[in-house]
Design a protein around this motif. Structure first.
Motif, PDB file in Angstrom:
ATOM      1  N   ILE A   1      -4.595  33.354  47.601  1.00  0.00           N
ATOM      2  CA  ILE A   1      -4.947  31.947  47.361  1.00  0.00           C
ATOM      3  C   ILE A   1      -5.684  31.873  46.034  1.00  0.00           C
ATOM      4  N   LEU A   2      -5.162  31.028  45.156  1.00  0.00           N
ATOM      5  CA  LEU A   2      -5.794  30.795  43.856  1.00  0.00           C
ATOM      6  C   LEU A   2      -6.682  29.570  43.976  1.00  0.00           C
ATOM      7  N   VAL A   3      -7.955  29.718  43.645  1.00  0.00           N
ATOM      8  CA  VAL A   3      -8.879  28.580  43.719  1.00  0.00           C
ATOM      9  C   VAL A   3      -9.608  28.434  42.378  1.00  0.00           C
ATOM     10  N   THR A   4      -9.549  27.215  41.825  1.00  0.00           N
ATOM     11  CA  THR A   4     -10.375  26.884  40.661  1.00  0.00           C
ATOM     12  C   THR A   4     -11.139  25.623  41.038  1.00  0.00           C
ATOM     13  N   GLU A   5     -11.865  25.058  40.072  1.00  0.00           N
ATOM     14  CA  GLU A   5     -12.659  23.881  40.390  1.00  0.00           C
ATOM     15  C   GLU A   5     -11.777  22.746  40.928  1.00  0.00           C
ATOM     16  N   ASP A   6     -10.566  22.617  40.358  1.00  0.00           N
ATOM     17  CA  ASP A   6      -9.753  21.466  40.767  1.00  0.00           C
ATOM     18  C   ASP A   6      -8.373  21.855  41.277  1.00  0.00           C
ATOM     19  N   GLN A   7      -8.207  23.078  41.744  1.00  0.00           N
ATOM     20  CA  GLN A   7      -6.865  23.525  42.126  1.00  0.00           C
ATOM     21  C   GLN A   7      -6.953  24.533  43.268  1.00  0.00           C
ATOM     22  N   VAL A   8      -6.062  24.380  44.253  1.00  0.00           N
ATOM     23  CA  VAL A   8      -5.934  25.398  45.306  1.00  0.00           C
ATOM     24  C   VAL A   8      -4.450  25.637  45.479  1.00  0.00           C
TER      25      VAL A   8
END
Ligand SMILES: Nc1ncnc2c1ncn2[C@@H]1O[C@H](COP(=O)(O)OP(=O)(O)OP(=O)(O)O)[C@@H](O)[C@H]1O
Ligand SMILES: [Mg+2]
Length: 320
Positions: free
Chosen positions: A233-240
């Motif tokens: 799972i890729l998680v950034t401030e505004d993206q999953v």
């Protein structure tokens, strides 16, 4: 696109010795086959994998005594550029045995050997004096005795000064301490993510919130949670985004995590998008599971799995 080299750091490497035996029986003398030797240690594996992908990383690691010399030679034989820090204590040897009658693998890991404060300082100085300055520093693996628990957070400060992106792949207190300094990317598995957020266990549906909490607290910019056969799972401030693992027949999962980190960072260093980099990380990690022992991936497997992931992403991103 950053231009400096990708540097990997392995402070607790090992000379991996592997052999086969027909059957493991207590008390008997067990006649093993001729052993083979390989270089072991997270950062060394990442450097080998980046080199295989076409990069020219620099592997920085400690070596001590004849086992250290052998380790150094093995890494150089792979064509990987090295910078070594000598230690008084000999490099540890790990021992892997394959029981051929059952196919079971036994992996004996020895404790890391004690490092002296002057040796720890020598590593810090080596990093501070890197010229040209690195674009990425990837620290992977545990800390041996004698190394302060906040060692990776000291490295984080050096990386910040040099304008390098710092990635730590580790576990426990040293990882937690490193993350307090603000990292570029973390690639925890679910156990490591639980340790980072201070809970005993995380359920699958709690993973993205836990990863996002690290980002909100400023501990890192990007979290890639690796989940073995379930992909990542890729998680950034505004993206999953969930990236599935392609269907493979796993033979040995040893080195999957290191291959994944290598795939992500190599692809980012080529100026590609984060989504593409994480797909490449999954492809490299899954390709690594197709080979026996600690053998990393084959490039032809990476290409096939990357094609599968690109087709999957095209088909399903339209419907998301
Ligand atoms: N059984 C599997 N089947 C398919 N792909 C796998 C499997 N195990 C691992 N992978 C691939 O490798 C990646 C990293 O594996 P994993 O999540 O096990 O990392 P890790 O726990 O850090 O491993 P390591 O023990 O190497 O540190 C996964 O995201 C996936 O792409
Ligand atoms: Mg790992």
């Amino acid at each position: 696109m950053a231009t400096g080299p990708i540097v990997t750091l392995t402070i607790n490497p090992a000379l991996d010795k592997s052999s086969n035996v027909d059957r493991i029986v207590p008390e008997n003398k067990l006649r093993c086959d001729k052993p083979t030797f390989e270089a072991g240690g997270g950062g060394i594996n990442v450097a080998k994998a980046i080199h295989r992908l076409g990069g020219n990383p620099i592997a920085i690691f400690t070596i001590g005594g004849p086992t250290g010399q052998r380790l150094h030679k093995l890494v150089k034989n792979e064509g990987v550029e090295t910078m070594v820090i000598e230690t008084k204590q000999w490099t540890r040897e790990n021992f892997h045995i394959l029981e051929t009658s059952t196919g079971f693998q036994y992996r004996f890991g020895m404790p890391g050997t004690e490092m002296m404060p002057t040796e720890v300082r020598a590593i810090i100085e080596t990093l501070e004096e890197l010229d040209p300055k690195p674009s990425y520093i990837i620290a992977s693996g545990s800390l041996p005795p004698g190394v302060p628990i906040d060692f990776y957070s000291k490295v984080a400060q050096i990386a910040h000064k040099q304008g390098a992106r710092f990635i730590v792949d580790g576990s426990g207190e040293s990882l937690r301490s490193a993350s307090e300094s603000g990292l570029f990317l973390l690639k925890p598995n679910i156990t490591e993510l639980s340790q980072l957020v201070g809970v005993d266990k995380l359920e699958m549906d709690e993973v993205d919130d836990a990863a996002r909490a690290l980002i909100i607290r400023g501990q890192c910019e990007i979290v890639v949670v690796s989940m073995g056969a379930m992909g990542a799972i890729l998680v950034t401030e505004d993206q999953v985004e969930h990236i599935p693992a392609p269907p493979v027949q796993p033979v040995s999962t040893v080195g999957a995590g290191d291959s994944m980190v290598a795939g992500i960072i190599w692809t980012l260093s080529q100026g590609k998008s984060l989504r593409e980099a994480v797909r490449m990380g999954v492809a490299c990690g899954s390709a690594a599971t197709m080979n026996a022992g600690s053998e990393l991936f084959k490039m032809q497997d990476v290409s096939k799995l990357m094609d599968w992931l690109n087709r999957y992403s095209k088909r399903y991103s339209a419907t998301m």
